[in-house]
Enzyme design. Sequence first.
Site, PDB file in Angstrom:
ATOM      1  N   MET A 167      -0.559   7.719   8.019  1.00 28.63           N
ATOM      2  CA  MET A 167      -1.483   6.637   8.344  1.00 28.63           C
ATOM      3  C   MET A 167      -1.243   5.429   7.455  1.00 28.63           C
ATOM      4  O   MET A 167      -2.032   5.159   6.545  1.00 28.63           O
ATOM      5  CB  MET A 167      -2.928   7.098   8.167  1.00 28.63           C
ATOM      6  CG  MET A 167      -3.306   8.255   9.055  1.00 28.63           C
ATOM      7  SD  MET A 167      -5.073   8.576   8.952  1.00 28.63           S
ATOM      8  CE  MET A 167      -5.677   7.266   9.979  1.00 28.63           C
ATOM      9  N   PRO A 168      -0.157   4.689   7.721  1.00 28.43           N
ATOM     10  CA  PRO A 168       0.003   3.448   6.969  1.00 28.43           C
ATOM     11  C   PRO A 168      -1.195   2.548   7.270  1.00 28.43           C
ATOM     12  O   PRO A 168      -1.719   2.584   8.388  1.00 28.43           O
ATOM     13  CB  PRO A 168       1.311   2.855   7.528  1.00 28.43           C
ATOM     14  CG  PRO A 168       1.563   3.566   8.814  1.00 28.43           C
ATOM     15  CD  PRO A 168       0.884   4.893   8.730  1.00 28.43           C
ATOM     16  N   HIS A 169      -1.654   1.807   6.268  1.00 30.88           N
ATOM     17  CA  HIS A 169      -2.818   0.967   6.530  1.00 30.88           C
ATOM     18  C   HIS A 169      -2.853  -0.233   5.605  1.00 30.88           C
ATOM     19  O   HIS A 169      -2.268  -0.205   4.522  1.00 30.88           O
ATOM     20  CB  HIS A 169      -4.116   1.765   6.408  1.00 30.88           C
ATOM     21  CG  HIS A 169      -4.253   2.536   5.135  1.00 30.88           C
ATOM     22  ND1 HIS A 169      -3.702   3.778   4.970  1.00 30.88           N
ATOM     23  CD2 HIS A 169      -4.864   2.247   3.970  1.00 30.88           C
ATOM     24  CE1 HIS A 169      -3.986   4.225   3.752  1.00 30.88           C
ATOM     25  NE2 HIS A 169      -4.689   3.313   3.116  1.00 30.88           N
ATOM     26  N   ALA A 170      -3.548  -1.255   6.042  1.00 30.69           N
ATOM     27  CA  ALA A 170      -3.659  -2.459   5.233  1.00 30.69           C
ATOM     28  C   ALA A 170      -4.943  -3.185   5.568  1.00 30.69           C
ATOM     29  O   ALA A 170      -5.441  -3.143   6.692  1.00 30.69           O
ATOM     30  CB  ALA A 170      -2.474  -3.384   5.507  1.00 30.69           C
ATOM     31  N   ARG A 190       0.842  -1.198   0.000  1.00 29.09           N
ATOM     32  CA  ARG A 190       0.000   0.000   0.000  1.00 29.09           C
ATOM     33  C   ARG A 190       0.881   1.253   0.000  1.00 29.09           C
ATOM     34  O   ARG A 190       0.635   2.213  -0.719  1.00 29.09           O
ATOM     35  CB  ARG A 190      -0.919  -0.005   1.239  1.00 29.09           C
ATOM     36  CG  ARG A 190      -1.705   1.276   1.452  1.00 29.09           C
ATOM     37  CD  ARG A 190      -2.729   1.497   0.334  1.00 29.09           C
ATOM     38  NE  ARG A 190      -3.343   2.828   0.408  1.00 29.09           N
ATOM     39  CZ  ARG A 190      -2.863   3.905  -0.178  1.00 29.09           C
ATOM     40  NH1 ARG A 190      -1.751   3.827  -0.866  1.00 29.09           N
ATOM     41  NH2 ARG A 190      -3.480   5.052  -0.076  1.00 29.09           N
TER      42      ARG A 190
END
Lengths: 167, 130
Positions: free
Chosen positions: A71-74, A57
């Site tokens: 805001m790293p997200h997965a 991502r």
Amino acid sequence: MTTELPLDPDSVITECLVQLSELPTEKTACIEELLSLAVAAGRVTNLEAAHESIFAREATATTAMGNGIAMPHAKTAAVETPTVVFGRSLSGVGYETPDGEPVELVVLLLMPADAIDAHLTVLSQISRSLVDPAVRDHLRDAPDASAVVTTLRSALVGEADAGSEKT
Amino acid sequence: MEIVAVTACPTGIAHSQMGAEALERAATDAGHEIHVEVQGAMGTENGLTTDQIETADVALVAADIRVDTDRFAALPTVNVSVSEAVTDPEGLIDRAARSAHDADPRTETTPESRTDGSHGLLARIMRLLR
């Protein structure tokens, strides 16, 4: 709308998912450190898969949002419950940011692959709450993990008690 | 002024949500009415109605994925990346307001320019130069 179970905000963020000591200033190390908190808290069933999903991502577009936030997200089968991990760095994490503001607050969002809309909606409240400068100040100045948890939990349920002075 | 907006990003959990919130705040602070549709992993949230689009003065699309803009064909439209909605919502609302203003045939009778045509023109040039 189908009948969907509401998400217990208490399960999404807990004190062991908060790191108040300085995060690594290198971006990859910083994200990995937050991920390790989720692992230690027993939230991740497959570390490799979670890692891959987050960085895939990140590779498509930076998750530095501006206003000092990343805001790293997965969305991944490697987690079973929606999970928020929080960390901060007063010296700034090495993200390229859209507004040149150094990243001081990093919020890692982990969603199960089969997350239902109601859960995603709850998590999206976190993103929305961070637009409020008062919420960012609370998180930046939080004296302890419990204060961070309180602020993020109220954000999850859409309470503006974190301080929205609408003038 | 009435604004219809779309924010969109691949996941729909971070950028598009923050962008929507930032635009809603900036528009309200500037005294405008705004409806923001959010597109992402959850599909479409708060979808714009035909009514909202018909009565709007301007459309604002802040998206990093493809968004159907055909429905805004009749409106002046500002297109930007979703991150701009997060980092400069005030600037975007301002741009949208100017687009609406420039496209509006009634522009010359707005209070600002009614008193004197040349002042109105001057004000517009000044805004463009800003």
